[in-house]
Structures are given as C-alpha cells and as structure tokens.
Design an enzyme around this catalytic site. Structure first.
Site, short mmCIF file in Angstrom:
data_model
loop_
_atom_site.label_atom_id
_atom_site.label_comp_id
_atom_site.label_asym_id
_atom_site.label_seq_id
_atom_site.Cartn_x
_atom_site.Cartn_y
_atom_site.Cartn_z
N ARG A 1 -8.76 -0.69 4.18
CA ARG A 1 -8.23 0.57 3.60
C ARG A 1 -6.30 -0.31 3.22
NH1 ARG A 1 -7.83 6.05 6.87
NH2 ARG A 1 -6.57 6.37 4.84
N ASP B 1 4.48 0.45 12.18
CA ASP B 1 3.29 0.12 11.50
C ASP B 1 2.92 -1.39 11.74
OD1 ASP B 1 2.65 2.29 10.23
OD2 ASP B 1 3.39 1.79 8.18
N CYS C 1 -5.21 12.92 12.89
CA CYS C 1 -5.72 11.71 12.57
C CYS C 1 -5.44 10.86 13.70
CB CYS C 1 -4.85 11.21 11.40
SG CYS C 1 -3.36 10.28 11.70
N ILE D 1 7.67 7.01 16.75
CA ILE D 1 7.48 7.47 15.58
C ILE D 1 5.94 8.61 15.90
CG2 ILE D 1 7.08 7.56 13.23
CD1 ILE D 1 9.79 6.29 13.98
N ARG E 1 -4.38 10.92 4.56
CA ARG E 1 -3.55 11.80 4.46
C ARG E 1 -2.22 11.82 3.42
NH1 ARG E 1 -1.68 14.45 8.75
NH2 ARG E 1 0.31 14.18 8.01
N LYS F 1 0.91 -1.18 -0.05
CA LYS F 1 -0.05 0.20 0.01
C LYS F 1 0.90 1.17 -0.15
CE LYS F 1 -1.99 1.65 3.93
NZ LYS F 1 -1.57 2.98 4.15
N ASN F 2 1.92 1.33 0.93
CA ASN F 2 2.68 2.55 0.98
C ASN F 2 3.52 2.77 -0.01
OD1 ASN F 2 0.99 2.98 3.27
ND2 ASN F 2 2.63 2.60 4.78
N ARG G 1 0.70 14.49 13.24
CA ARG G 1 1.02 14.38 11.99
C ARG G 1 1.18 15.56 11.44
NH1 ARG G 1 -1.30 8.64 9.42
NH2 ARG G 1 0.64 8.83 8.27
N PRO G 2 1.89 16.44 11.48
CA PRO G 2 1.81 17.75 10.79
C PRO G 2 2.59 17.49 9.54
CG PRO G 2 3.73 17.83 12.56
CD PRO G 2 2.92 16.78 12.68
N VAL G 3 2.44 18.53 8.53
CA VAL G 3 3.20 18.67 7.29
C VAL G 3 4.26 19.73 7.07
CG1 VAL G 3 1.22 17.79 5.97
CG2 VAL G 3 1.19 20.34 6.39
N ASP G 4 4.69 20.35 8.13
CA ASP G 4 5.74 21.42 8.36
C ASP G 4 6.98 20.96 7.25
OD1 ASP G 4 6.10 19.55 10.31
OD2 ASP G 4 7.43 20.88 11.22
N LEU G 5 7.26 19.79 7.53
CA LEU G 5 8.71 19.55 6.84
C LEU G 5 8.45 19.28 5.48
CD1 LEU G 5 10.04 16.82 9.41
CD2 LEU G 5 10.64 19.13 9.29
N1 EPU Z 1 6.27 14.75 10.71
C1 EPU Z 1 6.56 16.02 11.17
N2 EPU Z 1 6.60 17.03 10.05
C2 EPU Z 1 6.23 16.48 8.80
C3 EPU Z 1 6.07 15.24 8.61
C4 EPU Z 1 6.16 14.07 9.48
O1 EPU Z 1 6.68 16.24 12.38
O2 EPU Z 1 6.21 17.60 7.89
C5 EPU Z 1 6.61 13.97 11.84
C6 EPU Z 1 5.30 13.04 12.09
O3 EPU Z 1 4.56 13.39 12.93
C7 EPU Z 1 5.80 11.61 12.59
C8 EPU Z 1 7.27 11.25 11.89
O4 EPU Z 1 7.55 12.78 11.43
O5 EPU Z 1 6.18 11.55 13.96
C9 EPU Z 1 7.44 10.38 10.98
O6 EPU Z 1 6.27 10.71 9.87
P1 EPU Z 1 6.31 10.25 8.54
O7 EPU Z 1 6.36 11.42 7.70
O8 EPU Z 1 7.58 9.46 8.13
O9 EPU Z 1 5.01 9.49 8.19
P2 EPU Z 1 4.08 9.60 6.89
O10 EPU Z 1 4.83 9.83 5.67
O11 EPU Z 1 3.07 10.45 7.01
C10 EPU Z 1 4.10 6.84 6.47
C11 EPU Z 1 3.06 5.89 6.15
C12 EPU Z 1 2.67 5.38 7.34
C13 EPU Z 1 4.14 5.09 8.55
C14 EPU Z 1 4.96 6.03 8.56
C15 EPU Z 1 6.19 5.81 9.26
C16 EPU Z 1 2.29 6.20 3.95
C17 EPU Z 1 1.00 6.17 3.11
N3 EPU Z 1 2.28 6.36 5.19
O12 EPU Z 1 3.59 7.97 6.89
O13 EPU Z 1 1.84 4.42 7.51
O14 EPU Z 1 3.59 4.76 9.71
O15 EPU Z 1 5.28 6.73 7.19
O16 EPU Z 1 6.83 4.67 8.83
O17 EPU Z 1 3.33 5.52 3.48
C18 EPU Z 1 0.08 3.04 7.97
O18 EPU Z 1 0.23 2.32 6.67
O19 EPU Z 1 -0.77 2.40 8.52
C19 EPU Z 1 0.67 4.42 8.18
C20 EPU Z 1 0.30 4.97 8.99
#
Ligand code: EPU
Length: 429
Positions: free
Chosen positions: A408, A316, A126, A338, A102, A22-23, A131-135
């Site tokens: 999902r 996960d 969520c 995480i 997301r 999926k991911n 889960r912010p998007v700042d980065l």
């Molecule tokens: N984070 C920030 N700012 C950002 C982005 C992330 O602070 O702008 C933080 C997050 O809040 C978290 C950490 O960085 O604490 C890591 O988050 P990451 O960005 O790696 O997660 P993601 O890309 O949103 C993907 C997977 C998740 C999986 C995580 C970690 C997909 C679609 N989703 O999420 O999968 O848990 O990486 O490996 O690839 C799932 O499949 O059930 C799932 C939640």
C-alpha cells in the site's frame, strides 16, 4: 498471499531512490475532481493505494491515463497520471470502496464543492484507532453544506454552492485541512483556516491547487487563507518526495549499519526525525542528490521521542523508530500522541526478542543485544515496515506475512533493499 523472507545481519550500502509521497499523491488525485480540465501528476509512486484510488475515482466517472516510461527516463522514475474529471457521472462513494482506504472519504469535499452534493460512506474503524471524521464534516458545515447521516453514509448538500467562512480546528488534522482547502477553493468568498496542519503534503496540494487557479496563501503555516474562485482549470504538478519512505530507510540503515544515499530525499521534510537519528548515533548529511545516512562502528543510543504534528516527529515513523530502539544500548521511551491505538507492532517486535513495555500512550523499550528471526505479521503499513527493519538486524530468518500492507505504501521495497545488500525476497502465493 505473498510473504517477505528476510535473513538479517547484512549492512546496507549503496543508493536508494525515494519515490513520490503517497500521502500527497492521494489528495492530489482527489483534487482532480475539482475541475473539468486535465490535471497531470508526475512522480506518482506505483502503490496499491494509488491503484485503489484510481478505481474509486473511476466510479465517479474520472478518466485516468497512466503514462509509461519516456525516453531518457530511469527505471525508478515515478508514473505520470493524466486525470480528467470532465464528466462526473456519480457523486456517491460506496462503502465497498471507501472502507478499503480511509483517504477516499476526502472525495466528499471536491464533489460537494463542484457538484453541490455528495454521498460518501463513513470510512469505519481502522487498525490504528477510531479515526473519526467529525472535523471534516465540521469544515463542510462551516462552508454552508447541509450534512445528513443515513445508513452509514454522509450526505452533503450545497445546491447553491459553498460559501467562504472561518474554520478553527480544535486539533490539528491533515485530512481536515485537505478537506478545507479543496472545499474553500471553489467556495464563494474567503475562508480562513486556523490551526491548520502544516505537513509538507498540505503545501504540495496547495501548490497544485494554486497552479489550477486557486488563491491559497499561508499553506505550511497554521493559518491558511483561501479566496474562493468560480472555476479551476488543469495543471501539471510533480509529487514531492516521500518523507516517510525516506525516514524508514534512514532508520533501516541506522539499524543495520552501513552507508546509504537516499536519492531525491529532502532533509527539510523530516528534520525532526533526522535529529532523532543523529541523537541515536547515525551520521546524517545533506548531499547534492539527497540525504546520506551512515552508522559505522558506533552502537545505537537510546532516545526519548513524542510524536507530534509536523514539524514534530511523525506518527508515521513511530513504529520504525521503535524497531530501531529495540537494539539501543539502554532504555528508550516513545510516546504516541496522534493515534490512540498505534502500537500493533509492539507484540510482533516482542516475538523477535524485543523488550517493550506499554503503558497507555508510552512505550518503554529496553534495548537488547540481539533479535532473533520469527514469523510475524502486522495490521497496518507502518507497523509492517517496522518489522522489516527489525528483521534486517535479527539473527536468522524472519517471514513477514500480510505483505499487502507494505504494498500500500512502499514502492518496490525488496528491490530497493536488495540493491543495498539486504537478503530479502518476496515469496508469492
Ligand atoms: N481526527 C478527529 N476527527 C476528524 C479527523 C481527525 O478526531 O474528523 C483525529 C484523528 O483521529 C487523529 C488526529 O485527529 O487522532 C489526526 O488525524 P489526521 O486527520 O491528521 O489524520 P489523517 O488525515 O486521517 C493522515 C495520513 C496518515 C497520518 C496522519 C497524521 C494520509 C492519507 N494519511 O491521516 O498516514 O498518520 O495524517 O499525520 O495522508 C499512513 O500513511 O500510514 C497514515 C496513516
């Protein structure tokens, strides 16, 4: 709303085919936005999230044709998607769609890279944390986009295109790294990504982008180099096997006992989790066709585990491991590093008779001799499947509500488990 009924106590024996990840599928579909030519994806799992992303991309004008079975295909073969973003008709991703998933926020990168602008709803909270998007926004800014936030929307503009730059992530982020790869692929000049996520899904997306004509090296390490190109073309790519689905069924077999081959699984995608399962007393072996996992006779040994970015133990699989440890002979400790709020399964596992104590980001699990079936529900995908694992070993009947979370991310979960002897069925309505 569908429910799943499980009567515990059966061992699992047989073969479970592992679906495409999926991911990896979600960012690969989104990468289709980067080109006006057709991207063909094979081994795509049939999941609700894939269907939802099809709708979201459709809103931008992307045509997606879903290939059916071909002669010689087995029943379990994934789908083939033909993704054509020849005409992007809309660069806005509305709240109604982005709030449902997301990862759809990630469309912002290819849209701004190819079209010079994008307006994408902020995803919002969520069930597993803030889960912010700042980065992700930092990435776009580093590559020269102007970012505004207005009315819950992020508006990114780069009318003269993105420019290569240096991106140093202060923490490892999968979505941030996907964003950086897609944006940098079409940027003018070279981008260096430091502290990049090393997840196998990043490598899979980079491979596909390279087939499309991108110049990416170092994916799978924490330093990725992207030499921007002016245009990307079509490609054909097969999605890698789902390491989280693999680990989930491996935990299920360790929980119930039995002997199952996870067909198509690749051990190197989840070595940390397989090592934990070995420590817990399961026999794990790589075979020609996948991974064989067995537990016969021996009890489950307790473990101490901390979740970490790849190659560490994946967040996960945290909930699934916790389900397994509820039956361990002793005390286990699982620390989630995480996501700060990813313990929604704890109270539900307790309803099945588990002894779990939560202290901040660490759960202490005292193994019990038996679990007992009960009605349960969960608020996210991995938490839901952890309840299935617990129910497979619980005495009597468990009813798992809110099955749409499972749909999902798990393709034909009940069919795959029934084929190995589990008593599990979906109840419609
Ligand atoms: N984070 C920030 N700012 C950002 C982005 C992330 O602070 O702008 C933080 C997050 O809040 C978290 C950490 O960085 O604490 C890591 O988050 P990451 O960005 O790696 O997660 P993601 O890309 O949103 C993907 C997977 C998740 C999986 C995580 C970690 C997909 C679609 N989703 O999420 O999968 O848990 O990486 O490996 O690839 C799932 O499949 O059930 C799932 C939640």
């Amino acid at each position: 709303m569908d429910r799943i009924r499980i009567v515990g106590g059966r061992h699992l024996n047989g073969t479970i085919p592992i679906s495409g990840a999926k991911n990896a599928t979600l960012p690969l579909m989104i990468a289709g936005l980067l080109t006006d030519q057709t991207v063909i994806l094979d081994n795509v799992p049939r999941l609700a999230d894939v269907g939802l992303l099809q709708r979201i991309l459709g809103n931008h004008g992307v045509d997606i044709m879903v290939g059916g079975k071909r002669p010689g295909d087995t029943e379990y073969k994934g789908q083939t998607l033909h993704i054509s973003a020849a005409n992007i008709v809309d660069t806005t991703a509305p709240y109604e769609l982005v709030s449902k998933m997301r990862a759809s926020f990630w469309v912002i990168a290819p849209l701004v890279a190819r079209m010079g602008q994008a307006k994408v709803s902020m995803p919002g909270g969520c069930a597993i944390g803030t889960r912010p998007v700042d980065l992700l926004l930092m990435v776009l800014e580093r590559l020269g986009a102007a970012i505004d936030i207005d009315g819950g929307y992020v508006i990114a503009r780069a009318p003269r295109g993105l420019k290569g730059g240096e991106i140093v992530f202060p923490k490892v982020t999968v979505g941030g790294t996907h964003t950086a790869l897609m944006a940098a692929a079409l940027a003018d000049g070279t981008t260096v990504i430091e502290n990049a996520a090393r997840e196998p899904e990043i490598v899979d997306v980079a491979d596909c982008l390279n087939k499309m004509g991108a110049k990416i090296s170092g994916a799978g390490t924490s330093r990725i180099l992207v030499k921007g190109v002016a245009k990307l073309g079509g490609a054909r790519h097969s999605v890698l096997p789902d390491r989280i689905e693999t680990g989930t069924y491996a935990m299920a077999v360790a929980m119930t006992g039995g002997d199952v081959t996870l067909e198509g699984a690749r051990p190197e995608l989840l070595q940390a989790a397989l090592d934990v399962l070995t420590r817990a007393g399961a026999d794990v072996a790589a075979t020609n066709t996948g991974i064989r996992i067995a537990r016969n006779g021996a009890g489950i040994a307790p473990v101490e585990v901390v979740t970490d970015p790849f190659p560490g133990f994946p967040t996960d699989l945290q909930a699934q491991l916790m389900a397994l440890m509820t039956r361990a002979k002793g005390t286990s400790r699982i620390t989630e590093t995480i996501f700060e709020n990813r313990f929604m399964h704890v109270q539900e596992l307790v309803r099945l008779g588990a002894h779990i104590h939560l202290d901040g980001e660490t759960a202490t699990i005292e193994g019990v001799d038996k679990l007992k079936g009960a009605p349960v529900m969960a608020t996210d995908l991995r938490a839901s499947v952890s309840l299935v694992i617990a129910a497979l070993a619980a005495e009597g009947e468990t009813m798992v509500n809110r099955v749409y979370h499972l749909d999902r991310g798990f393709e034909r979960l009940e069919d795959k488990l029934v084929a190995c002897g589990a008593e599990i069925a979906r109840i419609s309505g």
